[in-house]
Write a protein that holds these residues in place. Sequence first.
Motif, PDB file in Angstrom:
ATOM      1  N   GLU A 128       2.659  20.625   2.703  1.00  0.00           N
ATOM      2  CA  GLU A 128       2.707  21.093   1.321  1.00  0.00           C
ATOM      3  C   GLU A 128       3.894  20.522   0.547  1.00  0.00           C
ATOM      4  OE1 GLU A 128       2.442  25.334   1.325  1.00  0.00           O
ATOM      5  OE2 GLU A 128       0.426  25.318   2.194  1.00  0.00           O
ATOM      6  N   MET A 129       4.712  19.715   1.189  1.00  0.00           N
ATOM      7  CA  MET A 129       5.865  19.111   0.539  1.00  0.00           C
ATOM      8  C   MET A 129       5.397  18.051  -0.461  1.00  0.00           C
ATOM      9  SD  MET A 129       8.901  16.927   2.347  1.00  0.00           S
ATOM     10  CE  MET A 129       7.677  16.012   3.237  1.00  0.00           C
ATOM     11  N   PRO A 130       5.986  17.987  -1.650  1.00  0.00           N
ATOM     12  CA  PRO A 130       5.603  16.939  -2.606  1.00  0.00           C
ATOM     13  C   PRO A 130       5.972  15.550  -2.079  1.00  0.00           C
ATOM     14  CG  PRO A 130       7.234  18.456  -3.564  1.00  0.00           C
ATOM     15  CD  PRO A 130       6.993  18.876  -2.163  1.00  0.00           C
ATOM     16  N   PHE A 131       5.132  14.575  -2.408  1.00  0.00           N
ATOM     17  CA  PHE A 131       5.325  13.213  -1.883  1.00  0.00           C
ATOM     18  C   PHE A 131       6.679  12.629  -2.250  1.00  0.00           C
ATOM     19  CE2 PHE A 131       3.803  12.289  -6.121  1.00  0.00           C
ATOM     20  CZ  PHE A 131       4.502  11.151  -6.482  1.00  0.00           C
ATOM     21  N   TYR A 132       7.239  13.007  -3.384  1.00  0.00           N
ATOM     22  CA  TYR A 132       8.503  12.421  -3.814  1.00  0.00           C
ATOM     23  C   TYR A 132       9.696  12.929  -2.997  1.00  0.00           C
ATOM     24  CZ  TYR A 132       8.226  16.652  -6.721  1.00  0.00           C
ATOM     25  OH  TYR A 132       8.058  17.940  -7.167  1.00  0.00           O
ATOM     26  N   ARG A 133       9.490  13.879  -2.100  1.00  0.00           N
ATOM     27  CA  ARG A 133      10.534  14.343  -1.191  1.00  0.00           C
ATOM     28  C   ARG A 133      10.349  13.789   0.227  1.00  0.00           C
ATOM     29  NH1 ARG A 133      14.406  15.904  -4.435  1.00  0.00           N
ATOM     30  NH2 ARG A 133      13.925  17.723  -5.671  1.00  0.00           N
ATOM     31  N   PHE A 188       0.816  -1.213   0.000  1.00  0.00           N
ATOM     32  CA  PHE A 188       0.000   0.000   0.000  1.00  0.00           C
ATOM     33  C   PHE A 188       0.855   1.270   0.000  1.00  0.00           C
ATOM     34  CE2 PHE A 188      -2.813  -3.221   1.829  1.00  0.00           C
ATOM     35  CZ  PHE A 188      -3.833  -3.166   0.893  1.00  0.00           C
ATOM     36  N   ASP A 189       2.103   1.176   0.456  1.00  0.00           N
ATOM     37  CA  ASP A 189       3.007   2.323   0.373  1.00  0.00           C
ATOM     38  C   ASP A 189       3.151   2.789  -1.077  1.00  0.00           C
ATOM     39  OD1 ASP A 189       3.668   3.007   2.952  1.00  0.00           O
ATOM     40  OD2 ASP A 189       5.437   1.727   3.037  1.00  0.00           O
ATOM     41  N   PHE A 190       3.248   1.845  -1.981  1.00  0.00           N
ATOM     42  CA  PHE A 190       3.384   2.182  -3.401  1.00  0.00           C
ATOM     43  C   PHE A 190       2.140   2.904  -3.913  1.00  0.00           C
ATOM     44  CE2 PHE A 190       2.435   1.068  -7.817  1.00  0.00           C
ATOM     45  CZ  PHE A 190       3.522   1.636  -8.451  1.00  0.00           C
ATOM     46  N   PHE A 191       0.977   2.362  -3.592  1.00  0.00           N
ATOM     47  CA  PHE A 191      -0.270   2.925  -4.100  1.00  0.00           C
ATOM     48  C   PHE A 191      -0.653   4.260  -3.454  1.00  0.00           C
ATOM     49  CE2 PHE A 191      -0.838  -1.650  -4.969  1.00  0.00           C
ATOM     50  CZ  PHE A 191      -0.918  -1.556  -6.349  1.00  0.00           C
ATOM     51  N   HIS A 192      -0.179   4.503  -2.251  1.00  0.00           N
ATOM     52  CA  HIS A 192      -0.534   5.733  -1.534  1.00  0.00           C
ATOM     53  C   HIS A 192       0.669   6.661  -1.342  1.00  0.00           C
ATOM     54  CE1 HIS A 192      -4.625   4.532  -0.649  1.00  0.00           C
ATOM     55  NE2 HIS A 192      -4.154   3.332  -0.431  1.00  0.00           N
ATOM     56  N   HIS A 193       1.683   6.520  -2.193  1.00  0.00           N
ATOM     57  CA  HIS A 193       2.860   7.391  -2.193  1.00  0.00           C
ATOM     58  C   HIS A 193       3.524   7.467  -0.819  1.00  0.00           C
ATOM     59  CE1 HIS A 193       1.730   8.568  -6.207  1.00  0.00           C
ATOM     60  NE2 HIS A 193       0.540   8.957  -5.774  1.00  0.00           N
ATOM     61  N   LYS A 194       3.537   6.344  -0.119  1.00  0.00           N
ATOM     62  CA  LYS A 194       4.212   6.210   1.190  1.00  0.00           C
ATOM     63  C   LYS A 194       3.683   7.176   2.253  1.00  0.00           C
ATOM     64  CE  LYS A 194       8.481   4.330  -0.623  1.00  0.00           C
ATOM     65  NZ  LYS A 194       9.922   4.421  -0.630  1.00  0.00           N
ATOM     66  N   GLY A 218       1.778   6.657   4.709  1.00  0.00           N
ATOM     67  CA  GLY A 218       1.798   6.078   6.048  1.00  0.00           C
ATOM     68  C   GLY A 218       3.192   5.930   6.622  1.00  0.00           C
ATOM     69  N   SER A 219       4.143   5.605   5.765  1.00  0.00           N
ATOM     70  CA  SER A 219       5.507   5.409   6.261  1.00  0.00           C
ATOM     71  C   SER A 219       6.285   6.725   6.332  1.00  0.00           C
ATOM     72  CB  SER A 219       6.249   4.396   5.388  1.00  0.00           C
ATOM     73  OG  SER A 219       6.287   4.836   4.052  1.00  0.00           O
ATOM     74  N   THR A 220       5.688   7.811   5.841  1.00  0.00           N
ATOM     75  CA  THR A 220       6.286   9.139   5.955  1.00  0.00           C
ATOM     76  C   THR A 220       5.280  10.106   6.591  1.00  0.00           C
ATOM     77  OG1 THR A 220       5.566   9.733   3.719  1.00  0.00           O
ATOM     78  CG2 THR A 220       7.774   8.791   3.942  1.00  0.00           C
ATOM     79  N   HIS A 221       4.481   9.575   7.493  1.00  0.00           N
ATOM     80  CA  HIS A 221       3.363  10.318   8.082  1.00  0.00           C
ATOM     81  C   HIS A 221       3.816  11.518   8.916  1.00  0.00           C
ATOM     82  CE1 HIS A 221      -1.057   9.518   8.675  1.00  0.00           C
ATOM     83  NE2 HIS A 221      -0.867  10.651   9.296  1.00  0.00           N
ATOM     84  N   VAL A 222       4.880  11.365   9.686  1.00  0.00           N
ATOM     85  CA  VAL A 222       5.365  12.459  10.527  1.00  0.00           C
ATOM     86  C   VAL A 222       5.793  13.636   9.639  1.00  0.00           C
ATOM     87  CG1 VAL A 222       7.102  13.178  12.228  1.00  0.00           C
ATOM     88  CG2 VAL A 222       6.052  10.899  12.391  1.00  0.00           C
ATOM     89  N   ALA A 223       6.563  13.356   8.593  1.00  0.00           N
ATOM     90  CA  ALA A 223       6.991  14.414   7.675  1.00  0.00           C
ATOM     91  C   ALA A 223       5.791  15.063   7.000  1.00  0.00           C
ATOM     92  CB  ALA A 223       7.945  13.850   6.625  1.00  0.00           C
ATOM     93  N   HIS A 224       4.813  14.265   6.624  1.00  0.00           N
ATOM     94  CA  HIS A 224       3.602  14.794   5.990  1.00  0.00           C
ATOM     95  C   HIS A 224       2.881  15.787   6.914  1.00  0.00           C
ATOM     96  CE1 HIS A 224      -0.366  14.974   4.163  1.00  0.00           C
ATOM     97  NE2 HIS A 224      -0.863  14.531   5.305  1.00  0.00           N
ATOM     98  N   HIS A 225       2.787  15.474   8.195  1.00  0.00           N
ATOM     99  CA  HIS A 225       2.092  16.361   9.125  1.00  0.00           C
ATOM    100  C   HIS A 225       2.901  17.614   9.466  1.00  0.00           C
ATOM    101  CE1 HIS A 225      -1.751  14.567  10.277  1.00  0.00           C
ATOM    102  NE2 HIS A 225      -1.191  13.464   9.805  1.00  0.00           N
ATOM    103  N   LEU A 226       4.204  17.514   9.434  1.00  0.00           N
ATOM    104  CA  LEU A 226       5.035  18.696   9.688  1.00  0.00           C
ATOM    105  C   LEU A 226       5.130  19.598   8.457  1.00  0.00           C
ATOM    106  CD1 LEU A 226       7.890  17.093  11.792  1.00  0.00           C
ATOM    107  CD2 LEU A 226       6.244  18.804  12.579  1.00  0.00           C
TER     108      LEU A 226
END
Length: 104
Positions: A34-39, A15-21, A23-31
């Motif tokens: 607006e950062m693009p998923f590929y970073r 599911f990481d592949f289908f949802h651009h990771k 869940g496994s980069t959740h902390v960075a996403h919340h901080l």
Amino acid sequence: VKGALSTIDRPYGIFDFFHHKIGSTHVAHHLFHEMPFYRADEATAALKAYLGPMGLYNYDPTPWYMAMWRIAKTCHYVEGIEGIQYYRSLEDVPRGRGSGKKMD
């Protein structure tokens, strides 16, 4: 920031592949929402290196389906908004006759 640091990174397998990771980069996403998923992988590595020694980085290797079940059983909720309410969880739901649990 306090809420963002309360989130947890967790592996989601395929599911990481289908949802651009997400869940496994959740902390960075919340901080950095607006950062693009590929970073996100690069940001997660930097956050882990910086926040980890301070005990502020949260990672849980529990597979997502096991974590989901644990949360479903133990996460508390309130059933309504009328009158006096009590916290409940899935463990409070009656399981039927003969289960040994009190039925409402």
